[in-house]
Design a protein around this motif. Structure first.
Motif, PDB file in Angstrom:
ATOM      1  N   ARG A   8       0.843  -1.197   0.000  1.00  8.72           N
ATOM      2  CA  ARG A   8       0.000   0.000   0.000  1.00  8.72           C
ATOM      3  C   ARG A   8       0.873   1.241   0.000  1.00  8.72           C
ATOM      4  O   ARG A   8       1.965   1.263   0.543  1.00  8.72           O
ATOM      5  N   GLY A   9       0.366   2.224  -0.653  1.00  7.22           N
ATOM      6  CA  GLY A   9       1.031   3.512  -0.738  1.00  7.22           C
ATOM      7  C   GLY A   9      -0.042   4.582  -0.801  1.00  7.22           C
ATOM      8  O   GLY A   9      -1.242   4.290  -0.750  1.00  7.22           O
ATOM      9  N   ARG A  10       0.365   5.783  -0.929  1.00  2.00           N
ATOM     10  CA  ARG A  10      -0.592   6.881  -0.982  1.00  2.00           C
ATOM     11  C   ARG A  10      -1.430   6.786  -2.259  1.00  2.00           C
ATOM     12  O   ARG A  10      -0.914   6.878  -3.370  1.00  2.00           O
ATOM     13  N   GLY A  11      -2.716   6.529  -2.102  1.00  2.00           N
ATOM     14  CA  GLY A  11      -3.617   6.472  -3.243  1.00  2.00           C
ATOM     15  C   GLY A  11      -3.568   5.191  -4.047  1.00  2.00           C
ATOM     16  O   GLY A  11      -4.154   5.119  -5.122  1.00  2.00           O
ATOM     17  N   GLN A  57      -8.919   7.749  -4.522  1.00  2.00           N
ATOM     18  CA  GLN A  57      -8.869   9.017  -3.801  1.00  2.00           C
ATOM     19  C   GLN A  57      -9.661   8.823  -2.526  1.00  2.00           C
ATOM     20  O   GLN A  57     -10.653   8.105  -2.514  1.00  2.00           O
ATOM     21  N   SER A  59     -10.195   7.727   1.525  1.00  2.00           N
ATOM     22  CA  SER A  59      -9.758   6.862   2.605  1.00  2.00           C
ATOM     23  C   SER A  59      -9.489   5.433   2.137  1.00  2.00           C
ATOM     24  O   SER A  59     -10.274   4.853   1.395  1.00  2.00           O
ATOM     25  N   GLN A  60      -8.393   4.890   2.622  1.00  2.00           N
ATOM     26  CA  GLN A  60      -8.075   3.492   2.335  1.00  2.00           C
ATOM     27  C   GLN A  60      -9.074   2.575   3.026  1.00  2.00           C
ATOM     28  O   GLN A  60      -9.415   1.509   2.508  1.00  2.00           O
TER      29      GLN A  60
END
Length: 71
Positions: A8-11, A57, A59-60
């Motif tokens: 996981r990463g940002r976005g 875009q 919340s995960q």
């Protein structure tokens, strides 16, 4: 549907389905389901590896809840 977070990463998140096999039809259904979510930018599902890659875009946690609602 249970998933295992692989990366996981940002976005962006990559998960693997916690089931022994996945048919092409199941992969297509999951991909269509994910692409229709409003927070998803791009989604791809690979039946051989049982992995889904989702660019999103917001919340995960919302994305992970979407996986749990899918059956």
């Amino acid at each position: 549907m249970k998933v295992i977070i692989k990366h996981r990463g940002r976005g962006r998140i990559r998960v693997q389905m916690a089931q022994p096999r996945m048919s092409l039809e199941q992969a297509d259904l999951l991909e269509c389901y994910l692409q229709r979510l409003p927070q998803v930018i791009r989604a791809s599902v690979h039946e051989r590896t049982r992995c889904a890659i989702v660019e999103y875009q917001g919340s995960q946690a919302e994305i992970l809840r979407a996986f749990s609602r899918f059956s």
